[in-house]
Design an enzyme around this catalytic site. Structure first.
Site, mmCIF file in Angstrom:
data_model
loop_
_atom_site.group_PDB
_atom_site.id
_atom_site.type_symbol
_atom_site.label_atom_id
_atom_site.label_comp_id
_atom_site.label_asym_id
_atom_site.label_seq_id
_atom_site.Cartn_x
_atom_site.Cartn_y
_atom_site.Cartn_z
ATOM 1 N N ASP A 1 0.841 -1.184 0.000
ATOM 2 C CA ASP A 1 0.000 0.000 0.000
ATOM 3 C C ASP A 1 0.888 1.249 0.000
ATOM 4 O O ASP A 1 2.106 1.160 0.229
ATOM 5 C CB ASP A 1 -0.889 -0.026 1.252
ATOM 6 C CG ASP A 1 -2.119 0.856 1.131
ATOM 7 O OD1 ASP A 1 -2.493 1.222 0.007
ATOM 8 O OD2 ASP A 1 -2.721 1.155 2.180
ATOM 9 N N GLU B 1 2.552 4.802 -4.280
ATOM 10 C CA GLU B 1 2.490 5.618 -5.508
ATOM 11 C C GLU B 1 3.812 6.334 -5.825
ATOM 12 O O GLU B 1 4.052 6.563 -7.024
ATOM 13 C CB GLU B 1 1.350 6.631 -5.398
ATOM 14 C CG GLU B 1 -0.026 6.028 -5.449
ATOM 15 C CD GLU B 1 -0.402 5.296 -4.160
ATOM 16 O OE1 GLU B 1 -1.163 4.330 -4.234
ATOM 17 O OE2 GLU B 1 0.107 5.685 -3.080
ATOM 18 N N ASP C 1 -9.561 3.207 -2.680
ATOM 19 C CA ASP C 1 -10.473 3.754 -1.675
ATOM 20 C C ASP C 1 -11.734 4.345 -2.311
ATOM 21 O O ASP C 1 -12.055 5.528 -2.146
ATOM 22 C CB ASP C 1 -9.753 4.824 -0.856
ATOM 23 C CG ASP C 1 -8.542 4.265 -0.120
ATOM 24 O OD1 ASP C 1 -8.442 3.027 -0.004
ATOM 25 O OD2 ASP C 1 -7.702 5.059 0.331
#
Length: 802
Positions: A422, A425, A501
């Site tokens: 997670d 990015e 999300d």
């Protein structure tokens, strides 16, 4: 950031971190001001090309200020590179050449032509390029590219009927045309809905359909980019990169061939462990071992199949990566053994941020060995994430990848089966502006030293590469399972993804279909949503409709944010609990089919979830269908996407179709009104398909017989993990007079199925059967036959019109 998103961010990260985010944004802006960029000049077209240097597989063209290299990697695949500009490191590329190819060259009055046996290119002296098929029809046209400083852009002409798909993860319609997209992996901030852009995982690729055929273009350039696909100019696409060479790979052919070629270039998705195709339960967070045990017990008490539980960041000690909170999880290995004994695997989250804590071994060792990203003055870059101030590994350095990968060892020894990446990015919390590193942060880039502008979009890809290579090294007899939020071209070689999300709304449920389909057409076959949406409180109806849709997607996970109501199926009571149980059991039945599709993806790159035009790209009626999808080529899934709906219209493509629930037959093309009570969704099986289902403690091969002709299908089996023997059974059947003849070809070394094959027929009532000349007993529509090469059946067609 609007007020609603600001309040959500504060709720998710906490007030203290929110105040720190102000400082983080200020520090980022200070560094950005130091690194002043030159003022941008006007765009300038390249000067005319003057000479061509023939090459065996292409040519090189030179002009006063630019050079164009064209190389054919196969007869139907061509790479074009405009320089100046830094060439991309080949992180995305698995094979440099696909096939040997010879190219014919010819000079013309206004330029040159290059031809392979499959396609031709016209290169004009001004830099314009036309792509033609063997009949001379133009299927792609590029105008001369333009330069401005380090940036490149070019204009691609679009036909009026042309549809464009792909670009990775997008909260946009399936047909991407008519909008502007930013190619810059970004966390949208805890919740997003339709229209949000960019998202976590962009792929600079589109697949085009128009009247003259289909093509796919992949831009191998990791710099930030903007894809204006007919928004500012309806009949053209503008593609702009802020740096690097302008390099593109162009593939020509029908969509299945395009994905096969693209994944031959960038890598096939490996076959996952079979358990990964089951149901995953998660939450941010299950905060103790006892809570995890209680959840697993709930699934047993309510007789709900469960294959994996995910542990979010609260299993860590103060959110320090590669640690375990020993107060809340005093014996993680023991907990994992308990779950494994119940048939449940454990997946743990891993974030790239390493807390700046001198007493923390990962930080201390990483600093001593120079493993972290640095600022231009040599100091460590630090950003704000869940643990507080963090430093970040530089995954563009092979030594860092090896060092990071070694930290997975302890978790593997404890029995962890998979890892969930997670925040890669990469994301850093800031009060305003870009939630990532400053552009000036330095990266090794395999020794050539570049900044974050080039490395940003590669970060998630390379984090997953580090983990994949480590897992293959540390557990050579097991297939890795990695789930990632971010990545780039080639990520399918390492990891699955999910839609992040997404908000809890009916619009977001509808958007999920287009997002997952777009990922598949971008070469990423394994994805799925957080059931019910991540960041809200879905109604019971929205939850179960989302659950039903997700049951037919590759990644099947229930997950929700901290502070939201609990989302385990029994929370909703009846009838939702019973409906969820039925679809969980259906997912278990579908596992042999899903596993066969996974094997197919590993062989050809074909996505598991496919748009309806996969069956016939020449039918424009299918080009924009985004409220239904194919699972493989056998199943057509039409989720219910509106509150209160108990029926919906479904477009059936050309051919014969069976209602999965009733066996009623319908003929396409047709729009039909399908019943959709709360406990089911419209589901159809294409006639001529083989559907292997787990039944009666084995596998039943369901053959859906077509009245118009034959059919074919594949069934794949192995141990479910590892790299041992396998078996592929290929079946083909056809009518021969009044008889149905089935031919089977076996591949692989896995032994024949114990007890033979159980076949069940739809649309055909067998009366007598012979396997390789020996009679086989028939019971109703089913028979059990020993392994065979030729099966002949006498009987009659059965028609059950709707």
């Amino acid at each position: 950031m609007d007020l609603r998103k600001a309040l959500l961010a504060i709720r998710l990260v906490g007030l203290r971190t929110a105040f720190r985010a102000v400082r983080a944004a200020w520090e980022r802006d200070r560094w950005e001001r130091r690194e002043k960029r030159p003022a941008l000049a006007a765009w300038q077209s390249v000067e005319p090309l003057r000479t061509m240097i023939p090459l065996p597989d292409g040519a090189r063209f030179t002009g006063p200020g630019a050079e164009l290299e064209i190389r054919f990697l196969a007869p139907d695949v061509v790479r074009l590179t405009w320089t100046p500009g830094v060439l991309p490191l080949p992180y995305a590329i698995a094979r440099e050449r696909l096939e040997e190819v010879r190219v014919a060259h010819r000079e013309q009055a206004d330029g040159w032509t290059l031809e392979s046996e499959a396609l031709g290119l016209e290169v004009r002296a001004d830099g314009g390029i036309r792509f033609r098929d063997g009949a001379g029809r133009i299927w792609r046209a590029e105008d001369p590219p333009e330069r401005r400083g380090e940036a490149w852009r070019h204009r691609v002409r679009l036909r009026p009927e042309e549809r464009l798909y792909g670009l990775g993860e997008r909260a946009a319609p399936l047909n991407r045309r008519g909008r502007v997209y930013r190619m810059w992996n970004r966390d949208p901030g805890g919740s997003y809905g339709p229209g949000a852009d960019p998202l976590y995982l962009g792929i600079p690729l589109w697949l085009s359909l128009h009247a003259e055929g289909a093509y796919l273009v992949f831009y191998e350039n990791p710099f930030e980019a903007v894809f204006d696909l007919g928004a500012s100019e309806p009949e053209a696409a503008w593609v702009t990169f802020t740096g690097g060479a302008l390099r593109e790979y162009v593939f020509y052919g029908p969509p299945p061939r395009l994905l096969e070629r693209y994944t031959a270039l960038t890598g096939r998705p490996p076959l996952p462990p079979r358990w990964a195709l089951g149901f995953h339960q998660s939450r941010w967070s299950y905060e103790s071992a006892e809570e995890v045990r209680a959840v697993a017990q709930g699934f047993r008490d309510y007789d709900l199949p469960l294959h994996a539980i995910h542990l979010d960041i609260d299993y860590m000690d103060g959110y320090r990566v590669f640690t375990v909170d020993r107060r809340r999880f005093p014996d993680l290995a023991g907990l994992i053994r308990e779950l494994e004994g119940q048939g449940v695997q454990t997946v743990v989250i891993v974030d790239p941020g390493v807390k700046t804590d001198p007493g923390y071994a990962v930080y201390r060792e990483g600093v001593a060995r120079g493993m972290f990203c640095r600022l231009p003055d040599g100091r460590l870059y630090r950003g704000l994430v869940w643990p507080g101030w963090c430093v970040f590994p530089d995954f563009t350095d092979p030594e860092v990848r090896a060092w990071w990968g070694e930290h997975y060892r302890a978790f593997l020894e404890a029995g962890v089966a998979g890892f969930w990446h997670d925040m890669n990015e990469p994301t850093a919390f800031v009060a305003w502006g870009e939630p990532t590193f400053p552009d000036c942060v330095r990266h090794a880039m395999e020794g050539r030293e570049r900044d974050h502008r080039e490395a940003h979009n590669l970060y998630g890809l390379l984090m997953n590469r580090a983990a994949w290579e480590a897992l293959r090294r540390l557990q050579p007899d097991h297939r890795p399972f990695l789930l990632t939020r971010s990545g780039w071209a080639g990520i399918q070689r390492y990891a699955w993804t999910w839609t992040g999300d997404v908000e809890s709304s009916w619009a977001a449920l509808r958007q999920t279909l287009a997002t997952v389909l777009g990922l598949g057409l971008s070469g990423i076959p394994y994805s799925g949503p957080d059931i019910g949406g991540f960041s809200g409180a879905p109604s019971a109806e929205l939850f179960i409709r989302w659950f039903q849709a997700a049951a037919f997607m590759p990644f099947f996970r229930n997950h929700a944010a901290k502070g939201t109501p609990r989302r385990e199926p029994w929370v909703f009571g009846e009838p939702i609990l019973s409906i969820a149980r039925a679809f969980l059991r259906l997912r278990v039945r579908l596992l042999p089919y899903l596993y066969t599709l996974a094997w197919e993806a590993a062989q050809t790159g074909a996505p598991l979830v496919r748009p309806l035009f996969w069956l016939n790209e020449q039918d424009p009626a299918l080009w924009e269908i985004e409220d239904a999808f194919l699972l493989g080529s056998a199943l057509l899934v039409a989720p219910v996407l509106e509150a209160g709906a108990r029926a919906r219209e479904v477009l059936l493509p050309t051919g014969e179709w069976y209602d999965f629930w009733s066996d009623a037959q319908r003929a396409g093309p047709a729009r039909v009104l399908a019943e959709a009570p709360l406990d089911r969704l419209p589901l159809f099986v294409r006639a001529g398909s083989l559907l292997p289902l787990a039944e009666l403690e084995g596998v039943t091969l369901h053959l859906y017989v077509s009245s118009e002709g034959g059919g074919e299908g594949v069934f794949y089996e192995d141990a479910g993990d590892g790299f041992g023997p396998y078996r592929v059974d290929r079946f083909e059947w056809w009518w021969e007079g009044e008889s149905l003849r089935i031919h089977r070809i076996r591949e692989g070394e896995l032994s024949e199925p114990e007890g033979g094959f159980r076949l069940e027929f739809h649309g055909f009532a067998p009366a007598r059967a012979w396997a390789d000349g020996r009679p086989v007993p028939v019971e109703g529509s089913t028979l059990v036959t020993p392994p065979f090469t030729e099966l002949i059946l006498e009987g009659r067609p059965v028609r059950s019109p709707a």
